[in-house]
Design an enzyme around this catalytic site. Structure first.
Site, PDB file in Angstrom:
ATOM      1  N   LYS A  13      -7.153  -0.944  -3.201  1.00 18.25           N
ATOM      2  CA  LYS A  13      -6.627  -1.614  -4.393  1.00 18.25           C
ATOM      3  C   LYS A  13      -6.815  -3.125  -4.296  1.00 18.25           C
ATOM      4  O   LYS A  13      -7.319  -3.759  -5.219  1.00 18.25           O
ATOM      5  CB  LYS A  13      -5.128  -1.287  -4.577  1.00 18.25           C
ATOM      6  CG  LYS A  13      -4.837   0.204  -4.725  1.00 18.25           C
ATOM      7  CD  LYS A  13      -3.360   0.483  -4.946  1.00 18.25           C
ATOM      8  CE  LYS A  13      -2.467   0.135  -3.789  1.00 18.25           C
ATOM      9  NZ  LYS A  13      -2.661   0.940  -2.565  1.00 18.25           N
ATOM     10  N   ARG A  88       5.174   2.604  -8.878  1.00 20.33           N
ATOM     11  CA  ARG A  88       5.036   3.538  -7.761  1.00 20.33           C
ATOM     12  C   ARG A  88       5.860   4.786  -7.951  1.00 20.33           C
ATOM     13  O   ARG A  88       5.888   5.648  -7.078  1.00 20.33           O
ATOM     14  CB  ARG A  88       5.483   2.848  -6.482  1.00 20.33           C
ATOM     15  CG  ARG A  88       4.312   2.315  -5.666  1.00 20.33           C
ATOM     16  CD  ARG A  88       4.888   1.575  -4.490  1.00 20.33           C
ATOM     17  NE  ARG A  88       4.033   1.632  -3.342  1.00 20.33           N
ATOM     18  CZ  ARG A  88       3.168   0.690  -3.023  1.00 20.33           C
ATOM     19  NH1 ARG A  88       2.975  -0.334  -3.818  1.00 20.33           N
ATOM     20  NH2 ARG A  88       2.470   0.794  -1.916  1.00 20.33           N
ATOM     21  N   ARG A 127      -7.460  -2.832   9.607  1.00 15.57           N
ATOM     22  CA  ARG A 127      -7.303  -4.009   8.736  1.00 15.57           C
ATOM     23  C   ARG A 127      -6.656  -5.166   9.492  1.00 15.57           C
ATOM     24  O   ARG A 127      -5.718  -4.983  10.262  1.00 15.57           O
ATOM     25  CB  ARG A 127      -6.432  -3.643   7.533  1.00 15.57           C
ATOM     26  CG  ARG A 127      -6.144  -4.835   6.640  1.00 15.57           C
ATOM     27  CD  ARG A 127      -5.588  -4.445   5.313  1.00 15.57           C
ATOM     28  NE  ARG A 127      -4.427  -3.582   5.410  1.00 15.57           N
ATOM     29  CZ  ARG A 127      -3.816  -3.060   4.357  1.00 15.57           C
ATOM     30  NH1 ARG A 127      -4.279  -3.287   3.148  1.00 15.57           N
ATOM     31  NH2 ARG A 127      -2.767  -2.307   4.509  1.00 15.57           N
ATOM     32  N   ARG A 160      -0.590  -6.117   9.711  1.00 20.05           N
ATOM     33  CA  ARG A 160       0.673  -5.866   9.008  1.00 20.05           C
ATOM     34  C   ARG A 160       1.521  -4.914   9.847  1.00 20.05           C
ATOM     35  O   ARG A 160       0.990  -3.976  10.445  1.00 20.05           O
ATOM     36  CB  ARG A 160       0.373  -5.220   7.654  1.00 20.05           C
ATOM     37  CG  ARG A 160       0.528  -6.173   6.490  1.00 20.05           C
ATOM     38  CD  ARG A 160      -0.065  -5.637   5.228  1.00 20.05           C
ATOM     39  NE  ARG A 160       0.545  -4.415   4.727  1.00 20.05           N
ATOM     40  CZ  ARG A 160       0.184  -3.829   3.582  1.00 20.05           C
ATOM     41  NH1 ARG A 160      -0.758  -4.356   2.824  1.00 20.05           N
ATOM     42  NH2 ARG A 160       0.764  -2.719   3.187  1.00 20.05           N
ATOM     43  N   ARG A 171       3.900   6.470   4.715  1.00 17.32           N
ATOM     44  CA  ARG A 171       3.531   5.843   3.428  1.00 17.32           C
ATOM     45  C   ARG A 171       2.722   6.814   2.577  1.00 17.32           C
ATOM     46  O   ARG A 171       2.885   6.886   1.353  1.00 17.32           O
ATOM     47  CB  ARG A 171       2.726   4.551   3.681  1.00 17.32           C
ATOM     48  CG  ARG A 171       3.594   3.384   4.149  1.00 17.32           C
ATOM     49  CD  ARG A 171       2.795   2.296   4.858  1.00 17.32           C
ATOM     50  NE  ARG A 171       1.829   1.618   4.022  1.00 17.32           N
ATOM     51  CZ  ARG A 171       0.823   0.874   4.505  1.00 17.32           C
ATOM     52  NH1 ARG A 171       0.666   0.727   5.818  1.00 17.32           N
ATOM     53  NH2 ARG A 171      -0.006   0.284   3.679  1.00 17.32           N
TER      54      ARG A 171
HETATM   55  P1  AP5 Z   1      -7.159  -2.645   0.927  1.00 16.61           P
HETATM   56  O1  AP5 Z   1      -8.010  -3.072  -0.208  1.00 16.61           O
HETATM   57  O2  AP5 Z   1      -6.335  -3.677   1.607  1.00 16.61           O
HETATM   58  O3  AP5 Z   1      -6.280  -1.368   0.487  1.00 16.61           O
HETATM   59  P2  AP5 Z   1      -4.973  -1.271  -0.417  1.00 16.61           P
HETATM   60  O4  AP5 Z   1      -5.135  -0.098  -1.318  1.00 16.61           O
HETATM   61  O5  AP5 Z   1      -4.655  -2.578  -1.055  1.00 16.61           O
HETATM   62  O6  AP5 Z   1      -3.931  -0.876   0.717  1.00 16.61           O
HETATM   63  P3  AP5 Z   1      -2.444  -1.373   0.967  1.00 16.61           P
HETATM   64  O7  AP5 Z   1      -2.101  -0.981   2.375  1.00 16.61           O
HETATM   65  O8  AP5 Z   1      -2.281  -2.815   0.605  1.00 16.61           O
HETATM   66  O9  AP5 Z   1      -1.657  -0.481  -0.035  1.00 16.61           O
HETATM   67  P4  AP5 Z   1      -0.155  -0.172  -0.060  1.00 16.61           P
HETATM   68  O10 AP5 Z   1       0.013   0.405  -1.403  1.00 16.61           O
HETATM   69  O11 AP5 Z   1       0.310   0.672   1.056  1.00 16.61           O
HETATM   70  O12 AP5 Z   1       0.534  -1.580   0.251  1.00 16.61           O
HETATM   71  P5  AP5 Z   1       1.301  -2.626  -0.660  1.00 16.61           P
HETATM   72  O13 AP5 Z   1       1.025  -3.958  -0.117  1.00 16.61           O
HETATM   73  O14 AP5 Z   1       1.050  -2.346  -2.099  1.00 16.61           O
HETATM   74  O15 AP5 Z   1      -8.113  -1.946   2.012  1.00 16.61           O
HETATM   75  C1  AP5 Z   1      -7.611  -1.515   3.268  1.00 16.61           C
HETATM   76  C2  AP5 Z   1      -8.633  -1.838   4.385  1.00 16.61           C
HETATM   77  O16 AP5 Z   1      -9.809  -1.094   4.175  1.00 16.61           O
HETATM   78  C3  AP5 Z   1      -9.068  -3.315   4.436  1.00 16.61           C
HETATM   79  O17 AP5 Z   1      -9.243  -3.683   5.785  1.00 16.61           O
HETATM   80  C4  AP5 Z   1     -10.413  -3.341   3.705  1.00 16.61           C
HETATM   81  O18 AP5 Z   1     -11.278  -4.339   4.212  1.00 16.61           O
HETATM   82  C5  AP5 Z   1     -10.959  -1.934   4.004  1.00 16.61           C
HETATM   83  N1  AP5 Z   1     -11.713  -1.378   2.877  1.00 16.61           N
HETATM   84  C6  AP5 Z   1     -11.384  -1.433   1.560  1.00 16.61           C
HETATM   85  N2  AP5 Z   1     -12.299  -0.762   0.815  1.00 16.61           N
HETATM   86  C7  AP5 Z   1     -13.221  -0.261   1.707  1.00 16.61           C
HETATM   87  C8  AP5 Z   1     -14.395   0.519   1.576  1.00 16.61           C
HETATM   88  N3  AP5 Z   1     -14.815   0.929   0.376  1.00 16.61           N
HETATM   89  N4  AP5 Z   1     -15.072   0.848   2.692  1.00 16.61           N
HETATM   90  C9  AP5 Z   1     -14.648   0.427   3.915  1.00 16.61           C
HETATM   91  N5  AP5 Z   1     -13.535  -0.320   4.108  1.00 16.61           N
HETATM   92  C10 AP5 Z   1     -12.822  -0.666   3.022  1.00 16.61           C
HETATM   93  O19 AP5 Z   1       2.823  -2.234  -0.386  1.00 16.61           O
HETATM   94  C11 AP5 Z   1       3.419  -2.477   0.859  1.00 16.61           C
HETATM   95  C12 AP5 Z   1       4.900  -2.153   0.803  1.00 16.61           C
HETATM   96  O20 AP5 Z   1       5.552  -2.981  -0.179  1.00 16.61           O
HETATM   97  C13 AP5 Z   1       5.265  -0.719   0.365  1.00 16.61           C
HETATM   98  O21 AP5 Z   1       5.201   0.193   1.444  1.00 16.61           O
HETATM   99  C14 AP5 Z   1       6.696  -0.941  -0.140  1.00 16.61           C
HETATM  100  O22 AP5 Z   1       7.597  -1.093   0.932  1.00 16.61           O
HETATM  101  C15 AP5 Z   1       6.594  -2.288  -0.843  1.00 16.61           C
HETATM  102  N6  AP5 Z   1       6.219  -2.144  -2.266  1.00 16.61           N
HETATM  103  C16 AP5 Z   1       5.101  -2.638  -2.877  1.00 16.61           C
HETATM  104  N7  AP5 Z   1       5.093  -2.321  -4.177  1.00 16.61           N
HETATM  105  C17 AP5 Z   1       6.218  -1.602  -4.404  1.00 16.61           C
HETATM  106  C18 AP5 Z   1       6.763  -0.973  -5.559  1.00 16.61           C
HETATM  107  N8  AP5 Z   1       6.117  -1.009  -6.745  1.00 16.61           N
HETATM  108  N9  AP5 Z   1       7.949  -0.319  -5.436  1.00 16.61           N
HETATM  109  C19 AP5 Z   1       8.612  -0.282  -4.267  1.00 16.61           C
HETATM  110  N10 AP5 Z   1       8.144  -0.841  -3.127  1.00 16.61           N
HETATM  111  C20 AP5 Z   1       6.964  -1.504  -3.201  1.00 16.61           C
HETATM  112 MG    MG Z   2      -3.055  -3.968  -0.896  1.00 13.46          MG
END
Ligand code: AP5
Ligand code: MG
Length: 214
Positions: A13, A88, A127, A160, A171
């Site tokens: 994402k 979410r 990552r 992280r 997760r």
């Molecule tokens: P990356 O692009 O960073 O993936 P991502 O989908 O953004 O993954 P996240 O871990 O950020 O998602 P998440 O939903 O768990 O975390 P969030 O911060 O939203 O890619 C990942 C890795 O892969 C990178 O190293 C990249 O280089 C590599 N990569 C990407 N594409 C690739 C490809 N095609 N090929 C090879 N490599 C690739 O949420 C974190 C926490 O915040 C949650 O657990 C929760 O506690 C809280 N939170 C956030 N939003 C909410 C909400 N709406 N409600 C309640 N709690 C929330």
């Molecule tokens: Mg992210």
């Protein structure tokens, strides 16, 4: 254009949001990034948020909805934005619909990033981040020029706290139970587009562009 990026942790994402911003100028609104910034403030609520997030659990709906509501109507979002990591669950999705309706707005497209769990775990385990700039790397798929160091500043990269294999599994479970039902929710509204997200970031972005340009 109002876009939702829907996909499990590590589905790409954040990676795709940055490409969409470069190409179209839409603002990336990552609730995860906003919450992590609040954690770093050192306040009491920040420490409480950090404990929830480090454990891989969802932060309360009221807090997240409040953050989003404050942000999406700011001037820089007028030309378009992407919600990365929000909504979410159904409560958040309904609250989003209600806040948009008040402003005569709606979600135009939900890009659902489809990828297998084993790939997600590999992406997340490798990552690395540069904390100050938010620049993101991957030890295998997108390595920095010097291992463990940011390309521009040479400062150390970090991981992280929720990016380890045990927490990732939990997760993913939360995603399946609470977030995946949104696929049907947005399918019924006719705005869902599924994007096969197995290839390189550029290959995936080509598919996203096709969806956005239609
Ligand atoms: P990356 O692009 O960073 O993936 P991502 O989908 O953004 O993954 P996240 O871990 O950020 O998602 P998440 O939903 O768990 O975390 P969030 O911060 O939203 O890619 C990942 C890795 O892969 C990178 O190293 C990249 O280089 C590599 N990569 C990407 N594409 C690739 C490809 N095609 N090929 C090879 N490599 C690739 O949420 C974190 C926490 O915040 C949650 O657990 C929760 O506690 C809280 N939170 C956030 N939003 C909410 C909400 N709406 N409600 C309640 N709690 C929330
Ligand atoms: Mg992210």
């Amino acid at each position: 254009m109002h876009i939702i990026l829907l996909g499990p942790p590590g589905s790409g994402k954040g990676t795709q949001a940055q490409k969409i911003t470069s190409e179209y100028g839409y603002v990336q609104l990552s609730t995860g990034d906003m919450l992590r910034a609040a954690c770093n403030s050192g306040s009491k609520i920040g420490l409480e948020l950090k404990a929830v997030m480090d454990g891989g659990n969802l932060v309360s709906d009221d807090i997240v909805v409040g953050i989003v509501e404050e942000r999406i109507f700011q001037n820089d979002c007028a030309a378009g934005y992407m919600l990365d990591g929000f909504p979410r669950n159904k409560v958040q999705a309904k609250k989003l619909d209600a806040m948009l309706a008040v402003q005569n707005q709606q979600i135009d497209i939900v890009l659902r990033l489809l990828v297998d769990d084993d790939i997600v775990v590999r992406r997340i385990a490798g990552r690395r981040f540069h904390v100050k700039s938010g620049r993101s790397y991957h030890v295998e798929f997108n390595p920095p020029q010097i291992a463990g160091k940011d390309d521009l500043t040479g400062e150390p990269l970090t991981q992280r706290a929720d990016d380890n294999e045990v927490i990732v599994q939990s997760r993913l479970n939360i995603y399946r139970e609470q977030t995946e039902p949104l696929v049907k929710y947005y399918e019924e509204k006719g705005v869902l587009v599924s994007i096969d997200s197995f290839g390189t970031p550029d290959e995936i972005f080509t598919k996203i562009k096709t969806a956005l340009d239609q």
